[in-house]
Design an enzyme around this catalytic site. Sequence first.
Site, PDB file in Angstrom:
ATOM      1  N   LYS A 132      38.140 -21.086 -11.180  1.00 52.87           N
ATOM      2  CA  LYS A 132      38.864 -19.876 -10.789  1.00 52.87           C
ATOM      3  C   LYS A 132      37.920 -18.708 -10.554  1.00 52.87           C
ATOM      4  CE  LYS A 132      39.990 -18.425 -15.538  1.00 52.87           C
ATOM      5  NZ  LYS A 132      39.328 -19.556 -16.220  1.00 52.87           N
ATOM      6  N   LYS A 182      32.515 -28.372  -9.839  1.00 47.42           N
ATOM      7  CA  LYS A 182      33.904 -28.399 -10.287  1.00 47.42           C
ATOM      8  C   LYS A 182      34.677 -27.213  -9.704  1.00 47.42           C
ATOM      9  CE  LYS A 182      34.084 -25.716 -14.567  1.00 47.42           C
ATOM     10  NZ  LYS A 182      34.625 -25.686 -15.928  1.00 47.42           N
ATOM     11  N   LYS A 204      26.443 -20.731 -13.844  1.00 51.25           N
ATOM     12  CA  LYS A 204      27.045 -19.464 -13.417  1.00 51.25           C
ATOM     13  C   LYS A 204      26.002 -18.507 -12.858  1.00 51.25           C
ATOM     14  CE  LYS A 204      31.333 -20.252 -14.770  1.00 51.25           C
ATOM     15  NZ  LYS A 204      32.472 -20.322 -13.842  1.00 51.25           N
TER      16      LYS A 204
END
Length: 274
Positions: free
Chosen positions: A143, A140, A59
Amino acid sequence: MALRSMRKARGCWSFIRALHEGPKTVPAPQVSEHTQLNWILTCMIKIPRLQHLHQWKVKTAQQKQEGTAGLLMYPVLQAADILLYKSTYVPVGEDQVQHMELVQDLARGFNKKYGEFFPVPTSILTPMKKVKSLRDPSAKMSKSDPNKMATISITDSPEEIVKKFRKAVTDFTSEVTYDPVGRPGVSNMLAIHAAVTGLTVEEVVRRSVGIDTAHYKLLVAEAVIEKLAPIKRELEKLKQNKDYLEKVLQAGSAKAKELAYPVCQEVKKLVGFL
């Protein structure tokens, strides 16, 4: 004396106003025990342990900046969500295995310090495969991806879904073949197609002989639209019945509160807050 009289008068006017306004929607009980246990567990974990987690690294790399404290501590909140209900078995995907190891470590650490209180939950690895990003088949589908063209949402319109699949990354070979290493983009299309149709990848490949990748992406889009259609209809139906949704929310919150409150109180006694 005057101040007390003013407060009484203000209270009377508030009462009269409430009578005239009529009944209001009863708010759902707030389950604050999650955040309370989260804070207690946060005090028991070292920052380097959280920075070692794979998703933190991914992230922060995606954001190309320093991660926030909320992002760093989120796995501890996940742990609180699990331990608060003394869960013994937790189904997880491959990407959550490290987080479950953290949950287990926190349970063991708490028990070692305060006595056997939390069961150490066992993770059950689900067979669900990762869906890859439409714009980067090496990552991957998420959202939280800033690129909205990379992710399919349940609420996307058919036009949006078609547009996203049109622009999905594949390659310059027109034949549809499954090769996750050599052709990750096309292989992602096949994996999605197989998932929404219930067919095997091999069967999807056989049915796609003679179709070039540009046309094949539209076939996948149509299959996804068909799969999501009944789910979207049910969502729209539920959105129109707000009274029902509020009742479900209130009932669920009350049940969660009933289960979570005594556990959280006992934890606070053990650590010395009460």
